[in-house]
Design a protein around this motif. Structure first.
Motif, PDB file in Angstrom:
ATOM      1  N   LEU A 122       0.821  -1.207   0.000  1.00  0.00           N
ATOM      2  CA  LEU A 122       0.000   0.000   0.000  1.00  0.00           C
ATOM      3  C   LEU A 122       0.860   1.264   0.000  1.00  0.00           C
ATOM      4  O   LEU A 122       0.497   2.273  -0.587  1.00  0.00           O
ATOM      5  N   HIS A 154      -4.026   3.970   6.110  1.00  0.00           N
ATOM      6  CA  HIS A 154      -5.007   3.337   5.240  1.00  0.00           C
ATOM      7  C   HIS A 154      -6.046   2.621   6.093  1.00  0.00           C
ATOM      8  O   HIS A 154      -5.700   1.941   7.062  1.00  0.00           O
ATOM      9  N   LEU A 156      -8.829  -0.235   5.448  1.00  0.00           N
ATOM     10  CA  LEU A 156      -9.215  -1.219   4.444  1.00  0.00           C
ATOM     11  C   LEU A 156     -10.435  -1.997   4.898  1.00  0.00           C
ATOM     12  O   LEU A 156     -10.585  -2.307   6.077  1.00  0.00           O
ATOM     13  N   PRO A 163      -9.677  -0.400  -0.272  1.00  0.00           N
ATOM     14  CA  PRO A 163      -9.734   0.826   0.531  1.00  0.00           C
ATOM     15  C   PRO A 163     -11.158   1.160   0.948  1.00  0.00           C
ATOM     16  O   PRO A 163     -12.065   1.179   0.113  1.00  0.00           O
ATOM     17  N   ALA A 167      -6.678   7.169   1.447  1.00  0.00           N
ATOM     18  CA  ALA A 167      -5.684   7.199   2.519  1.00  0.00           C
ATOM     19  C   ALA A 167      -5.595   8.582   3.148  1.00  0.00           C
ATOM     20  O   ALA A 167      -5.745   9.607   2.473  1.00  0.00           O
ATOM     21  N   ASP A 169      -3.200  11.205   4.487  1.00  0.00           N
ATOM     22  CA  ASP A 169      -1.785  11.497   4.272  1.00  0.00           C
ATOM     23  C   ASP A 169      -1.431  12.803   4.971  1.00  0.00           C
ATOM     24  O   ASP A 169      -1.821  13.884   4.541  1.00  0.00           O
TER      25      ASP A 169
END
Length: 396
Positions: A122, A154, A156, A163, A167, A169
């Motif tokens: 990932l 992430h 999941l 996903p 994500a 970030d």
């Protein structure tokens, strides 16, 4: 190493540095770690430990040796069905080509065998120092959250590993980019993550930001755990390693209904004993929280009062990497780079503390009943005397 000087403790020399640990059941502990990449003579392993709290025994039931050409396991979690998610970086050579199959899945079979299932990537593998720092299943294993050491998280769907939302970030946020810990609420509706300067609550379904809370002044957050669907337990380390506090946030009742809550959370804060200096690890099971101090101690705390009810001093010879509690909240395990696993029976501690609370409550109740009885008697006497006085006046 010799076991800590505590009657409820017992230990095992696992023969490799341990970086990750989780209870698969009340009597099964999974630990992982090793010497990392290279020919240093210390293997990378996942070990299944059988625990007998009554006899204070722990032994290795099964071990899976991992590649010596890859990094050591750094974080893991397990579902009730025995699926193990673990973070293991690929080799340096592979990462330099952009390939890092860091998320590995294994299956713990009924006979304690560990079967390899799959591996996936990932993270973008742009940083050699990036690794899977946090790995956490939601309580019913609906979701799996992983966070990297450079600030990318992430969420999941499980078991598809698709996903759940884009994500998160925060890798460009400077000091805020260090994700310290992640956890799901008990009802699986919220996903929390901590950085040194905040704890953020997201919708586990959509990733929408629900709330953000900040540590006490001159403190930074270190760990987070949900004690219930509306109670967060956090650790805040004081500046310049001058101590640590445990913080309980009771979330507002409309936390799941609105984006802007009508009330802030109720905060309960208590300082830990002075020797701690800083906390390095945290775990929680409803009424009990356990934490590890930079002074090599392991501490058991009640989540209702935040009072320390047990301290294991010098639990390990070197820094503690993980503390975990078994599902029933009766045994705590701590691990260390000192190649040691220490188990502590805590059911007696919790029960004794509960008995003290019960006895105190009973005494208070008895005192209140006695006081009420005395007051009622006085009122009755006054009313009787008053009526007698009235009768006397009438006769005159």
């Amino acid at each position: 190493m010799p076991p800590p000087s505590d009657a409820a403790s017992f230990s095992l020399d696992i023969r490799y540095p341990v970086y990750a640990a989780v209870f698969a059941s009340d009597t099964t502990l999974i630990v992982a770690g090793g010497g990392g990449e290279g020919k240093n003579g210390v293997a990378n392993k996942i070990s299944v430990l059988n625990i007998d709290p009554a006899e204070k025994k722990v032994e290795v039931a099964e071990e899976k040796v991992l590649s010596k050409d890859e990094d050591s396991p750094m974080s893991l979690d397990v579902t009730e069905e025995g699926v193990i998610a673990i973070g293991v970086n690929s080799s340096t050579a592979a990462i330099k080509t952009g390939k890092n199959e860091h998320l590995r899945l294994f299956k713990l079979e009924s006979d304690n065998r560990i079967e390899t299932q799959e591996r996936t990537q990932l993270f973008t593998a742009q940083h050699l120092e990036e690794y899977q720092k946090c790995t956490r299943f939601s309580p019913a294993a609906t979701y799996l959250a992983i966070a990297s050491s450079v600030g990318i998280m992430h969420c999941l769907a499980f078991p598809s590993l698709q996903p759940q939302f884009p994500a998160i970030d925060i890798s460009g946020a400077g000091g805020e980019s260090d994700i310290q810990d992640v956890d799901f609420s008990c009802n699986e509706k919220l996903l929390s993550y901590t950085t040194p300067n905040s704890v953020t609550l997201l919708s586990a379904v959509s990733g929408e930001k629900i709330a953000e809370y900040f540590p006490p002044p001159a403190s930074t957050f270190r760990g987070v755990r949900f004690a219930s669907h509306d109670t967060l337990i956090l650790i805040s380390n004081h500046a310049r390693r001058r101590g640590a506090s445990i913080l309980k946030l009771t979330l507002p009742s409309d936390i799941y209904l609105t984006k802007q809550q009508s009330q802030p959370p109720v905060r309960t804060l208590r300082s830990l004993h002075a020797g701690v200096k800083a906390v390095t690890a945290l775990d929680c099971r409803e009424s009990i929280a356990c934490l590890a101090g930079a002074d090599l101690s392991v501490v058991v705390v009640r989540t209702d009062t935040l009072r320390e009810i047990k301290i294991i001093r010098n639990a390990h010879a070197f820094p503690v990497t993980r503390v975990v509690i078994n599902p029933s909240g009766t045994v705590m395990a701590s691990t260390s780079v000192a190649q040691s696993v220490v188990l502590v029976k805590i059911e007696g501690v919790a029960a004794a503390s509960s008995r003290r609370v019960m006895i105190t409550s009973t005494i208070v109740s008895v005192v209140v009943i006695v006081i009420i009885g005395v007051l009622v008697q006085l009122l009755v006497q006054r009313q009787v005397l008053g009526r007698q006085g009235d009768m006397t006046v009438g006769e005159d």
